[in-house]
Design a protein around this motif. Sequence first.
Motif, PDB file in Angstrom:
ATOM      1  N   LYS A 145     -65.258 -57.160 -29.975  1.00 30.00           N
ATOM      2  CA  LYS A 145     -66.467 -56.915 -29.183  1.00 30.00           C
ATOM      3  C   LYS A 145     -66.127 -57.056 -27.703  1.00 30.00           C
ATOM      4  O   LYS A 145     -65.328 -57.918 -27.340  1.00 30.00           O
ATOM      5  CB  LYS A 145     -67.547 -57.946 -29.555  1.00 30.00           C
ATOM      6  CG  LYS A 145     -68.339 -57.538 -30.794  1.00 30.00           C
ATOM      7  CD  LYS A 145     -69.307 -58.598 -31.179  1.00 30.00           C
ATOM      8  CE  LYS A 145     -70.569 -58.547 -30.353  1.00 30.00           C
ATOM      9  NZ  LYS A 145     -71.523 -59.613 -30.721  1.00 30.00           N
ATOM     10  N   ASP A 188     -50.727 -63.535 -18.339  1.00 25.46           N
ATOM     11  CA  ASP A 188     -51.451 -63.782 -19.577  1.00 25.46           C
ATOM     12  C   ASP A 188     -50.510 -64.380 -20.614  1.00 25.46           C
ATOM     13  O   ASP A 188     -49.736 -63.683 -21.249  1.00 25.46           O
ATOM     14  CB  ASP A 188     -52.028 -62.447 -20.082  1.00 25.46           C
ATOM     15  CG  ASP A 188     -52.787 -62.658 -21.378  1.00 25.46           C
ATOM     16  OD1 ASP A 188     -53.337 -63.747 -21.571  1.00 25.46           O
ATOM     17  OD2 ASP A 188     -52.820 -61.708 -22.189  1.00 25.46           O
ATOM     18  N   GLY A 220     -58.657 -64.467 -17.903  1.00 26.74           N
ATOM     19  CA  GLY A 220     -58.730 -64.514 -19.355  1.00 26.74           C
ATOM     20  C   GLY A 220     -60.020 -63.914 -19.889  1.00 26.74           C
ATOM     21  O   GLY A 220     -60.321 -64.005 -21.091  1.00 26.74           O
ATOM     22  N   SER A 221     -60.795 -63.304 -19.021  1.00 26.43           N
ATOM     23  CA  SER A 221     -62.082 -62.769 -19.452  1.00 26.43           C
ATOM     24  C   SER A 221     -61.954 -61.325 -19.940  1.00 26.43           C
ATOM     25  O   SER A 221     -62.937 -60.734 -20.369  1.00 26.43           O
ATOM     26  CB  SER A 221     -63.065 -62.806 -18.288  1.00 26.43           C
ATOM     27  OG  SER A 221     -62.553 -61.996 -17.247  1.00 26.43           O
TER      28      SER A 221
HETATM   29  P1  AMP Z   1     -57.247 -60.881 -18.765  1.00 24.51           P
HETATM   30  O1  AMP Z   1     -55.996 -61.395 -18.108  1.00 24.51           O
HETATM   31  O2  AMP Z   1     -58.479 -61.419 -18.114  1.00 24.51           O
HETATM   32  O3  AMP Z   1     -57.250 -59.419 -18.883  1.00 24.51           O
HETATM   33  O4  AMP Z   1     -57.264 -61.532 -20.239  1.00 24.51           O
HETATM   34  C1  AMP Z   1     -56.738 -60.880 -21.235  1.00 24.51           C
HETATM   35  C2  AMP Z   1     -56.527 -61.565 -22.565  1.00 24.51           C
HETATM   36  O5  AMP Z   1     -57.699 -61.557 -23.357  1.00 24.51           O
HETATM   37  C3  AMP Z   1     -55.525 -60.703 -23.286  1.00 24.51           C
HETATM   38  O6  AMP Z   1     -54.718 -61.494 -24.105  1.00 24.51           O
HETATM   39  C4  AMP Z   1     -56.368 -59.755 -24.095  1.00 24.51           C
HETATM   40  O7  AMP Z   1     -55.703 -59.278 -25.214  1.00 24.51           O
HETATM   41  C5  AMP Z   1     -57.553 -60.632 -24.451  1.00 24.51           C
HETATM   42  N1  AMP Z   1     -58.812 -59.869 -24.542  1.00 24.51           N
HETATM   43  C6  AMP Z   1     -59.219 -58.889 -23.702  1.00 24.51           C
HETATM   44  N2  AMP Z   1     -60.433 -58.431 -24.068  1.00 24.51           N
HETATM   45  C7  AMP Z   1     -60.807 -59.119 -25.151  1.00 24.51           C
HETATM   46  C8  AMP Z   1     -61.975 -59.094 -25.997  1.00 24.51           C
HETATM   47  N3  AMP Z   1     -62.978 -58.268 -25.765  1.00 24.51           N
HETATM   48  N4  AMP Z   1     -62.000 -59.934 -27.060  1.00 24.51           N
HETATM   49  C9  AMP Z   1     -60.975 -60.782 -27.278  1.00 24.51           C
HETATM   50  N5  AMP Z   1     -59.856 -60.868 -26.527  1.00 24.51           N
HETATM   51  C10 AMP Z   1     -59.768 -60.058 -25.472  1.00 24.51           C
END
Ligand code: AMP
Length: 600
Positions: free
Chosen positions: A182, A477, A207-208
């Motif tokens: 989602k 990440d 991480g969002s």
């Molecule tokens: P970011 O550095 O903010 O882009 O965080 C990314 C991390 O969250 C990566 O490991 C992605 O695979 C994971 N991620 C991104 N979108 C989602 C989502 N909708 N649901 C779960 N995990 C996600």
Amino acid sequence: MRLFYKLLEDEEDDYVPYVPIKQRRLEKLHKYATQRRMTHDLRDRSSNDEGSEEDEAVQAGPRANISLLDQTVQQRKQIPEKTEEEKRLEEERRIEEAQARHKALVSVQESAHGLIYTDPIKTSWSPPKCILQQGEEFHQAIRERYHILVEGEDPVPPIRYFEDMKLPSVILDYLKDKKILKPSPIQIQGLPVALTGRDMIGIAFTGSGKTLTFSLPLVLFALEAEVRLPLVQGEGPIGMILCPSRELARQTYDGLNAMSEALSKSGKYPELRSLLCIGGIDMRDQQDVLYRGFHMVVATPGRLMDMLNKKKFNLDNCKYLCMDEADRMIDMGFEDDVRTIMSFFKSQRQTLLFSATMPKKIQEFALSALVKPMVVNVGRAGAANLDVIQEVEYVKQEARMVYLLECLQKTPPPVLIFAENKNDVDDIHEYLLLKGVEAVAIHGSKTQEEREYAINSFKSYKKDVLVATDVASKGLDFPEIKHVINFDMPKEIEDYVHRIGRTGRSGKTGIATTFINQQCSEQIRLDLKHLLREAKQKIPPFLAAMEDPMEKYGGQLLSGGCSFCGGLGHRINDCPKLEQQRRQQMNTMMSRSRGDGGGF
Ligand code: AMP
């Protein structure tokens, strides 16, 4: 002769006896004193007898009997005194304006030609009818439910399910495969905004899922362009992602490649090519991609400028620009580079700025050049990730190394340790190796191979601990980090937010332990205190006991603390970061004027 007498007579008529200078001065003084007395008398009368005609006569016109000095004093008295609060706000506005003035994100050519774009770029994507029919009230309710704040004209609706975003089924499968089921709040609002072609400022904690928010639209735009007219030799890119660090760029590049591969492997879609344009790598390794033409480029500013200057490729057809960690980019001094890069664009592009922290200086920098932008804010800008348990401990400078070992017991690996300077990173690394801990280290003086080895072995769980300077905190990440230890408190609260954001990602809870002592400035301790309070964390007694200057502003957080650096413990008037920047500018100017500025 007659004429002579006539002149003599006239002179006698005008005759003025000689008065010694001393006497003339005394007379002048006397005249002045009389005038002042008259003025005071009139003023006294006017205050006793307000509105009298006599008074009117004195108040109006150039008053010959009142000195200019007295008139000014009187006029000042009539203007109501500004309150302390008004004065402070005025001062803040003045500082903010001065900061924003030189930061426009427009290319040199555009500003020279006075080119202003007024409409956003048009794409073939639009929200599905069923979403549009829900109406703005419903959309606002969704935003409120997911704590999404938006600003900007004609807001694009949020979409809660990937299935409603008109994505190719291959992409939906790819996301499911990655356990991305989602959309996260930034994706709920950010994806529709980016897909419609709107400029955007995305503010979301680390991480969002912000990387997907700007990568997925780029892949889809590239795919559309390729399907319409396949790229031939030397063409491209269609879009670009700029990152402040090589590691972050590589990570984003890997993400783009994974999506492109999923598309081409399905057999339904053509191949999409990406170029990684960062320092420390041999660009000849990507000669094939450069030669055949590429759709996307992920770059750090320095290497990108170099390649553009050498005409290895151009941005003639580039219609999509994303700056990740935009605030870092500006802080790291890439501002002029970014402006130079802008001058390589030949036409309007869609611009997206993303960051975990977005102080006002960046918003001003961006808003000057973005077209009808939408600001999408998930959580307050600069706020720490609420999924992180923040523990702040008082540890004496010399006791930190020993306590570090104890701290490592708090959670299982992987653990990330941050230290501000390279020597500390090396010392900690050596100490941990001596104690038998499987640790690797990364900082700016390591070679590219050493950096990559450290990151890869840590990411693949071969090593338990990574010791790093702040370079490793910038958007990298690392999934599943259990514990972030701050061996020291960074000098700026933004860095603290970035550091602790390495844990507690994708909805999982993490721990961040921070060592603090008298070496930390009072300012940063206050910022930390406010941040902990905002994130509803335990405030240790040594922070709680600190006298709080914010109380002079009514003891409350006035519109989120400092608008320059985002720190909650002070206002822009007392911002140490701004002060440091000013000092640096001053030093540069002074060394230039001394003529020891280096040069060519
Ligand atoms: P970011 O550095 O903010 O882009 O965080 C990314 C991390 O969250 C990566 O490991 C992605 O695979 C994971 N991620 C991104 N979108 C989602 C989502 N909708 N649901 C779960 N995990 C996600």
